[in-house]
Design an enzyme around this catalytic site. Structure first.
Site, PDB file in Angstrom:
ATOM      1  N   HIS A   1       0.853  -1.191   0.000  1.00  0.00           N
ATOM      2  CA  HIS A   1       0.000   0.000   0.000  1.00  0.00           C
ATOM      3  C   HIS A   1       0.895   1.250   0.000  1.00  0.00           C
ATOM      4  CE1 HIS A   1       0.872   0.561   4.255  1.00  0.00           C
ATOM      5  NE2 HIS A   1       0.324  -0.604   4.581  1.00  0.00           N
TER       6      HIS A   1
ATOM      7  N   HIS B   1       4.005   1.526   2.444  1.00  0.00           N
ATOM      8  CA  HIS B   1       5.240   0.842   2.013  1.00  0.00           C
ATOM      9  C   HIS B   1       5.884   1.602   0.850  1.00  0.00           C
ATOM     10  CE1 HIS B   1       2.370  -2.554   3.146  1.00  0.00           C
ATOM     11  NE2 HIS B   1       3.228  -2.522   4.141  1.00  0.00           N
TER      12      HIS B   1
ATOM     13  N   CYS C   1       2.530 -10.512  19.735  1.00  0.00           N
ATOM     14  CA  CYS C   1       1.591  -9.908  18.773  1.00  0.00           C
ATOM     15  C   CYS C   1       1.987 -10.392  17.383  1.00  0.00           C
ATOM     16  CB  CYS C   1       1.628  -8.382  18.823  1.00  0.00           C
ATOM     17  SG  CYS C   1       0.710  -7.628  17.455  1.00  0.00           S
TER      18      CYS C   1
ATOM     19  N   CYS D   1       2.760  -7.524  14.812  1.00  0.00           N
ATOM     20  CA  CYS D   1       4.131  -6.976  14.898  1.00  0.00           C
ATOM     21  C   CYS D   1       5.170  -8.090  14.788  1.00  0.00           C
ATOM     22  CB  CYS D   1       4.370  -6.280  16.233  1.00  0.00           C
ATOM     23  SG  CYS D   1       3.272  -4.930  16.620  1.00  0.00           S
TER      24      CYS D   1
ATOM     25  N   CYS E   1      -2.595  -4.537  21.390  1.00  0.00           N
ATOM     26  CA  CYS E   1      -1.450  -3.904  20.727  1.00  0.00           C
ATOM     27  C   CYS E   1      -1.960  -2.628  20.061  1.00  0.00           C
ATOM     28  CB  CYS E   1      -0.854  -4.842  19.678  1.00  0.00           C
ATOM     29  SG  CYS E   1       0.171  -3.974  18.481  1.00  0.00           S
TER      30      CYS E   1
ATOM     31  N   HIS F   1      -1.884  -2.651  16.103  1.00  0.00           N
ATOM     32  CA  HIS F   1      -2.756  -3.558  15.346  1.00  0.00           C
ATOM     33  C   HIS F   1      -4.153  -3.670  15.939  1.00  0.00           C
ATOM     34  CE1 HIS F   1       1.265  -4.609  13.922  1.00  0.00           C
ATOM     35  NE2 HIS F   1       0.640  -4.764  12.781  1.00  0.00           N
TER      36      HIS F   1
ATOM     37  N   LYS G   1      -2.748   4.753  11.317  1.00  0.00           N
ATOM     38  CA  LYS G   1      -1.714   4.202  10.445  1.00  0.00           C
ATOM     39  C   LYS G   1      -2.399   3.381   9.348  1.00  0.00           C
ATOM     40  CE  LYS G   1       2.117   1.032  10.222  1.00  0.00           C
ATOM     41  NZ  LYS G   1       2.419  -0.352  10.477  1.00  0.00           N
TER      42      LYS G   1
ATOM     43  N   LYS H   1      -3.373  -2.990   6.239  1.00  0.00           N
ATOM     44  CA  LYS H   1      -4.376  -3.923   5.751  1.00  0.00           C
ATOM     45  C   LYS H   1      -5.323  -4.294   6.895  1.00  0.00           C
ATOM     46  CE  LYS H   1      -5.704  -6.527   2.297  1.00  0.00           C
ATOM     47  NZ  LYS H   1      -6.076  -6.002   1.003  1.00  0.00           N
TER      48      LYS H   1
HETATM   49  N1  MSP Z   1       8.929  -7.295   7.908  1.00  0.00           N
HETATM   50  C1  MSP Z   1       9.134  -6.228   8.786  1.00  0.00           C
HETATM   51  C2  MSP Z   1      10.414  -5.465   8.457  1.00  0.00           C
HETATM   52  C3  MSP Z   1      11.656  -6.293   8.481  1.00  0.00           C
HETATM   53  S1  MSP Z   1      13.056  -5.370   8.035  1.00  0.00           S
HETATM   54  C4  MSP Z   1      14.322  -6.327   8.420  1.00  0.00           C
HETATM   55  C5  MSP Z   1       7.963  -5.265   8.695  1.00  0.00           C
HETATM   56  N2  MSP Z   1       7.275  -5.310   7.561  1.00  0.00           N
HETATM   57  S2  MSP Z   1       5.958  -4.441   7.189  1.00  0.00           S
HETATM   58  O1  MSP Z   1       5.458  -5.023   5.977  1.00  0.00           O
HETATM   59  O2  MSP Z   1       5.077  -4.398   8.319  1.00  0.00           O
HETATM   60  O3  MSP Z   1       6.407  -3.020   6.813  1.00  0.00           O
HETATM   61  C6  MSP Z   1       7.466  -2.355   7.327  1.00  0.00           C
HETATM   62  C7  MSP Z   1       7.646  -0.953   6.841  1.00  0.00           C
HETATM   63  O4  MSP Z   1       6.653  -0.469   5.940  1.00  0.00           O
HETATM   64  C8  MSP Z   1       7.554   0.063   7.953  1.00  0.00           C
HETATM   65  O5  MSP Z   1       8.606   0.115   8.802  1.00  0.00           O
HETATM   66  C9  MSP Z   1       7.533   1.293   7.106  1.00  0.00           C
HETATM   67  O6  MSP Z   1       8.799   1.475   6.567  1.00  0.00           O
HETATM   68  C10 MSP Z   1       6.573   0.925   6.035  1.00  0.00           C
HETATM   69  N3  MSP Z   1       5.218   1.309   6.369  1.00  0.00           N
HETATM   70  C11 MSP Z   1       4.151   0.479   6.581  1.00  0.00           C
HETATM   71  N4  MSP Z   1       3.052   1.218   6.806  1.00  0.00           N
HETATM   72  C12 MSP Z   1       3.350   2.523   6.755  1.00  0.00           C
HETATM   73  C13 MSP Z   1       2.623   3.729   6.835  1.00  0.00           C
HETATM   74  N5  MSP Z   1       1.322   3.747   7.032  1.00  0.00           N
HETATM   75  N6  MSP Z   1       3.301   4.881   6.672  1.00  0.00           N
HETATM   76  C14 MSP Z   1       4.640   4.901   6.418  1.00  0.00           C
HETATM   77  N7  MSP Z   1       5.342   3.800   6.336  1.00  0.00           N
HETATM   78  C15 MSP Z   1       4.753   2.595   6.548  1.00  0.00           C
HETATM   79  O7  MSP Z   1       7.742  -4.498   9.619  1.00  0.00           O
END
Ligand code: MSP
Length: 480
Positions: free
Chosen positions: A18, A21, A127, A130, A144, A147, A293, A296
């Site tokens: 999304h 990311h 969790c 996370c 949490c 989430h 935030k 999904k």
């Molecule tokens: N898999 C772990 C990261 C492991 S790194 C060794 C993880 N993945 S995640 O899919 O949940 O996404 C992580 C990253 O996505 C967040 O740290 C951030 O960089 C980005 N974001 C996810 N949602 C976000 C927002 N709503 N806004 C900005 N960045 C976001 O955690």
């Protein structure tokens, strides 16, 4: 030639990408393109975090044939999304790959050799959102906060990592290297967390047939974060010869939700394995929708293609980096996206290129003669990028764009065409020369439009076939 290793988090595969990311990826992509332009050799890494409990849950929910098949399909979606957005990563690490398994095994052997692993029992909360062991004081009303879900209660055998051994070395490192954690608010958060005291943490989970077998005990798999963080070493081929040329990473770009892993656990793991620490971990803020935030699980995820189908790749890139200082949280707004696109991109920049090209066509038969890009001082732009202030770098470029629009209004080429053709040539040459410099400065940010600007004036001849940079858009998008 200088080398730059820039990394992005590897994403969980239980859902599609999304705009949250996308934000991280676009920022890293701008930096990678910028450093390549400056002549650096760059490795920009991306990947998927596949060995999680979330993956197993998703396999059950979707009825996929097995975890690997599900992981292959989902990773395909992530890779395609980044390719479609033109994200120029050099390495894509999948944590289910044999290379990554081998890197993790080699890395854990070093941690083991430092006597930092021991077997124990974990009793407490977890969790799955996370993928994190939680303490009661991490929760709000028993849930949490990230989430909005109740964590699982666990009692299981785990191997533990002696994180407590690294409390003082980490404090020393962070204090001696003020640039290690940025921005400074995050640094203070990390220091405060360490000062409260570090406890040993679980490094394995009971095996459910998916994940990386824990060295020497096939009833356990490596805890997903202990495996995921090592992806940054997999990307440079650790432990095979040659990885030393690239390690340590120059920059780990992460969201603020995962700083504890990147600024505490990961550096402790590296110290244990005898490897140098990254130069910087930079944590950006969150994009929120209605102040939550985007995720999904909260049902407010926006796919990047929903936006690029209408506003183009450059439209999305510009909005993400222009509107919010990198490091702060920001509210995603379709209204802002729409007005920023029309005002800055369609009107100010697009129109400037368009009107300059048409004046050269109309008054000079489309021929201006060879023009070189100006090299006006760009130190403000470079300084902004060195500090990851993408908004400030773009502000600097837009002052140039506005200045040129103003110059055209003042010089009135339509009057000069009749009264002073020589000065007309001077004015239009000046504008094109500035536009070529602007195109160079915009290349990392707006790779499509920047190339179009240069092509429009290539060889001192107007190329109308390049077409309009940013067509005006009338109706807005909404989540509807
Ligand atoms: N898999 C772990 C990261 C492991 S790194 C060794 C993880 N993945 S995640 O899919 O949940 O996404 C992580 C990253 O996505 C967040 O740290 C951030 O960089 C980005 N974001 C996810 N949602 C976000 C927002 N709503 N806004 C900005 N960045 C976001 O955690």
């Amino acid at each position: 030639m200088a080398k730059k290793l820039i990394t992005t988090p590897i994403y969980y595969i239980n859902a599609a990408p999304h705009i949250g990311h996308t934000y991280t990826m676009v920022a890293a992509d701008v930096l990678a393109r910028y450093y390549r332009e400056l002549g650096n050799e760059v490795i920009f890494t991306a990947g998927t975090d596949e060995n999680s409990q979330k993956t197993l849950q998703a396999v059950e929910k979707t009825g996929a044939s097995d975890a690997q098949a599900y992981a292959n399909e989902m990773t395909g979606i992530w890779e395609k999304t980044w390719k479609d957005l033109g994200i120029s990563y050099d390495k894509f690490v999948r944590t289910s790959s044999p290379e990554h398994h081998a890197t993790v095994a080699a890395f854990l052997a070093k941690v083991q050799a430092s006597d930092d692993l021991y077997k124990g029992t974990y009793e407490g909360l977890y969790c799955v959102g996370c993928e994190e062991f939680k303490r009661p004081d991490d929760l709000v009303d028993g849930r949490c906060p990230l989430h909005n879900a109740e964590p699982e209660q666990l009692k299981e055998d785990n191997y533990f990592f002696k994180l407590s051994n690294y409390q003082q070395p980490l404090l020393d490192h962070i204090r001696q290297h003020p640039e290690f954690v940025a921005p400074v608010s995050r640094r203070n958060e990390v220091l405060a967390f360490i000062e409260r005291g570090l406890e040993d943490i679980s490094f394995s989970r009971p095996s459910r047939g998916w994940g990386i077998p824990f060295p020497g005990d096939d009833k356990q798999v490596v805890y997903v974060w202990s495996d995921a963080l090592v992806n940054y070493l997999t990307a440079v081929g650790y432990p095979n010869p040659g990885y030393e040329q690239w390690w340590p990473a120059n920059l780990h770009l992460v969201g603020k939700d995962i700083i504890k892993f990147h600024c505490i656990i990961w550096p402790a793991m590296l110290l244990s394995a005898g490897l140098p620490l990254p130069e910087q971990v930079f944590a950006h803020g969150f994009f929120t929708v209605a102040e939550q935030k985007i995720s999904k699980s909260l049902g407010n995820a926006i796919a990047p293609s929903f936006i690029t189908d209408k506003y183009g790749i450059d439209g999305l890139r510009y909005y993400l980096l222009r509107d919010i200082p990198f490091g702060s949280d920001g509210e995603f707004s379709f209204d802002r996206l729409h007005s920023v696109y029309n005002a800055d991109l369609a009107n100010e920049l697009g129109n400037l290129v368009q009107r300059t090209a048409s004046m050269i066509t109309k008054y000079m038969g489309g021929k201006l003669g060879k023009v070189e890009a100006h090299s006006h001082d760009a130190s403000r732009y470079h300084e902004a990028l060195a500090n990851l202030r993408f908004d400030k770098a773009l502000e600097d470029v837009w002052e140039r764009v506005k200045g040129l629009n103003q110059m055209i209004e003042e010089e009135k080429p339509w009057v000069l065409a009749k009264e002073d053709p020589e000065h007309l040539t001077e004015v239009l040459t000046h504008v094109v020369s500035d536009l070529l410099q602007i195109s160079g400065l915009l290349l990392p940010f707006l790779p499509v439009a920047a190339v179009k600007i240069a092509k429009t004036f290539e060889d001192g001849v107007v190329h109308p076939e390049v077409g309009i940079l940013f067509p005006r858009i009338e109706d807005k998008l909404s989540l509807g």
